[in-house]
Design an enzyme around this catalytic site. Structure first.
Site, PDB file in Angstrom:
ATOM      1  N   LYS A 196      -2.088  -0.180   7.896  1.00  0.00           N
ATOM      2  CA  LYS A 196      -3.532  -0.415   7.963  1.00  0.00           C
ATOM      3  C   LYS A 196      -3.901  -1.532   8.937  1.00  0.00           C
ATOM      4  O   LYS A 196      -4.814  -1.396   9.728  1.00  0.00           O
ATOM      5  CB  LYS A 196      -4.085  -0.739   6.575  1.00  0.00           C
ATOM      6  CG  LYS A 196      -5.576  -0.931   6.572  1.00  0.00           C
ATOM      7  CD  LYS A 196      -6.119  -1.178   5.195  1.00  0.00           C
ATOM      8  CE  LYS A 196      -7.622  -1.364   5.264  1.00  0.00           C
ATOM      9  NZ  LYS A 196      -8.186  -1.639   3.947  1.00  0.00           N
ATOM     10  N   ARG A 236       0.853  -1.193   0.000  1.00  0.00           N
ATOM     11  CA  ARG A 236       0.000   0.000   0.000  1.00  0.00           C
ATOM     12  C   ARG A 236       0.884   1.237   0.000  1.00  0.00           C
ATOM     13  O   ARG A 236       2.005   1.211   0.502  1.00  0.00           O
ATOM     14  CB  ARG A 236      -0.877   0.040   1.251  1.00  0.00           C
ATOM     15  CG  ARG A 236      -1.962  -0.993   1.297  1.00  0.00           C
ATOM     16  CD  ARG A 236      -2.772  -0.838   2.600  1.00  0.00           C
ATOM     17  NE  ARG A 236      -3.751  -1.896   2.699  1.00  0.00           N
ATOM     18  CZ  ARG A 236      -3.528  -3.073   3.269  1.00  0.00           C
ATOM     19  NH1 ARG A 236      -2.344  -3.333   3.825  1.00  0.00           N
ATOM     20  NH2 ARG A 236      -4.460  -3.984   3.309  1.00  0.00           N
ATOM     21  N   TYR A 243     -11.216  -7.092  -6.270  1.00  0.00           N
ATOM     22  CA  TYR A 243     -10.222  -6.067  -5.952  1.00  0.00           C
ATOM     23  C   TYR A 243      -9.255  -5.824  -7.107  1.00  0.00           C
ATOM     24  O   TYR A 243      -8.923  -4.685  -7.437  1.00  0.00           O
ATOM     25  CB  TYR A 243      -9.467  -6.496  -4.689  1.00  0.00           C
ATOM     26  CG  TYR A 243      -8.392  -5.552  -4.238  1.00  0.00           C
ATOM     27  CD1 TYR A 243      -8.704  -4.387  -3.543  1.00  0.00           C
ATOM     28  CD2 TYR A 243      -7.058  -5.819  -4.491  1.00  0.00           C
ATOM     29  CE1 TYR A 243      -7.720  -3.522  -3.116  1.00  0.00           C
ATOM     30  CE2 TYR A 243      -6.059  -4.961  -4.073  1.00  0.00           C
ATOM     31  CZ  TYR A 243      -6.396  -3.814  -3.383  1.00  0.00           C
ATOM     32  OH  TYR A 243      -5.410  -2.951  -2.962  1.00  0.00           O
ATOM     33  N   HIS A 265      -3.718   3.530  -5.127  1.00  0.00           N
ATOM     34  CA  HIS A 265      -4.008   2.106  -4.948  1.00  0.00           C
ATOM     35  C   HIS A 265      -3.838   1.312  -6.248  1.00  0.00           C
ATOM     36  O   HIS A 265      -3.785   0.082  -6.233  1.00  0.00           O
ATOM     37  CB  HIS A 265      -5.417   1.945  -4.392  1.00  0.00           C
ATOM     38  CG  HIS A 265      -5.493   1.020  -3.238  1.00  0.00           C
ATOM     39  ND1 HIS A 265      -4.691   1.131  -2.127  1.00  0.00           N
ATOM     40  CD2 HIS A 265      -6.253  -0.077  -3.039  1.00  0.00           C
ATOM     41  CE1 HIS A 265      -4.984   0.156  -1.289  1.00  0.00           C
ATOM     42  NE2 HIS A 265      -5.907  -0.595  -1.819  1.00  0.00           N
ATOM     43  N   HIS A 305      -6.684 -10.790   2.439  1.00  0.00           N
ATOM     44  CA  HIS A 305      -8.127 -10.838   2.195  1.00  0.00           C
ATOM     45  C   HIS A 305      -8.690 -12.129   2.759  1.00  0.00           C
ATOM     46  O   HIS A 305      -7.988 -13.137   2.836  1.00  0.00           O
ATOM     47  CB  HIS A 305      -8.424 -10.773   0.697  1.00  0.00           C
ATOM     48  CG  HIS A 305      -8.162  -9.434   0.086  1.00  0.00           C
ATOM     49  ND1 HIS A 305      -8.097  -9.252  -1.266  1.00  0.00           N
ATOM     50  CD2 HIS A 305      -7.957  -8.204   0.634  1.00  0.00           C
ATOM     51  CE1 HIS A 305      -7.857  -7.966  -1.531  1.00  0.00           C
ATOM     52  NE2 HIS A 305      -7.764  -7.327  -0.387  1.00  0.00           N
ATOM     53  N   ARG A 308      -0.840  -1.209  -6.170  1.00  0.00           N
ATOM     54  CA  ARG A 308      -1.118  -2.492  -5.512  1.00  0.00           C
ATOM     55  C   ARG A 308      -2.002  -3.377  -6.386  1.00  0.00           C
ATOM     56  O   ARG A 308      -1.771  -4.574  -6.519  1.00  0.00           O
ATOM     57  CB  ARG A 308      -1.753  -2.204  -4.154  1.00  0.00           C
ATOM     58  CG  ARG A 308      -2.035  -3.386  -3.280  1.00  0.00           C
ATOM     59  CD  ARG A 308      -2.446  -2.849  -1.900  1.00  0.00           C
ATOM     60  NE  ARG A 308      -3.148  -3.803  -1.085  1.00  0.00           N
ATOM     61  CZ  ARG A 308      -2.556  -4.647  -0.236  1.00  0.00           C
ATOM     62  NH1 ARG A 308      -1.252  -4.650  -0.114  1.00  0.00           N
ATOM     63  NH2 ARG A 308      -3.272  -5.466   0.492  1.00  0.00           N
TER      64      ARG A 308
END
Length: 180
Positions: A63, A40, A163, A128, A154, A131
């Site tokens: 995160k 990230r 995603y 993003h 995930h 990633r």
């Protein structure tokens, strides 16, 4: 918050790299590090020169607060080795031109990526995207959603596929091929 996409086309990735290298080695390395590590932006920006001297990134994700060890690709290691030559260990990898030793801001990283995306005619690009581009191309090469789930932390395959834009690709293809 706007939804951002991976850069799917390898030619557009190459064009973005060329554009960024002409503009700034730092900006080029931000892009290359992002698309080759899956980190990230909040984990990329605090990296220092000493972090690039190993064969992996060892960090605590901002995160999730989870400890992560991300192996560098051989190509990324080569690029980083050249980039950090002559730099101090404490120096930020993506150093701001403002202040003595500060990393670039998240908004500056966004601006850098938007500029490169505009140059190649891409929409839906943000920080993003780095990633997601990593994930998209890793999936396309190995078709290993379990591996990506682990890398991205995930909990479900469908989350990972959505995603990285694989579900969207499948829907687009189905509709393009559909006729009654």
């Amino acid at each position: 918050m706007n939804y951002v996409h991976p850069v799917r086309d390898p030619d557009q990735i190459a064009e973005m790299k060329k554009y960024l290298m002409k503009k700034s080695e730092r900006d080029y390395m931000l892009f290359v590090t992002g698309i080759n590590s899956g980190l990230r932006i909040s984990d990329l920006l605090p990296l220092r020169v000493r972090d690039a001297k190993k064969t992996y990134f060892d960090l605590r994700e901002k995160k999730t607060q989870k400890q992560k060890r991300i192996q560098m690709t051989p190509g990324l290691r080569r690029e980083l080795k050249k980039y950090i030559e002559g730099k101090d260990d404490d120096e930020y990898l993506f150093k701001s031109r403002e202040g003595l030793n500060k990393p670039i801001s998240r908004s500056m990283a966004y601006k850098i990526l938007r500029e490169a995306a505009d140059y190649v005619g891409l929409d839906g690009v943000g920080t993003h995207t780095l990633r997601k581009t990593f994930g998209y191309h890793l999936y396309k090469k190995y078709k290993d959603v379990a591996l990506l789930m682990e890398i991205f932390n995930h909990s479900d395959e469908n989350i990972t596929l959505r995603y990285i834009g694989i579900n969207q690709d499948s829907m687009d293809k189905a509709l393009n091929d559909f006729k009654i």
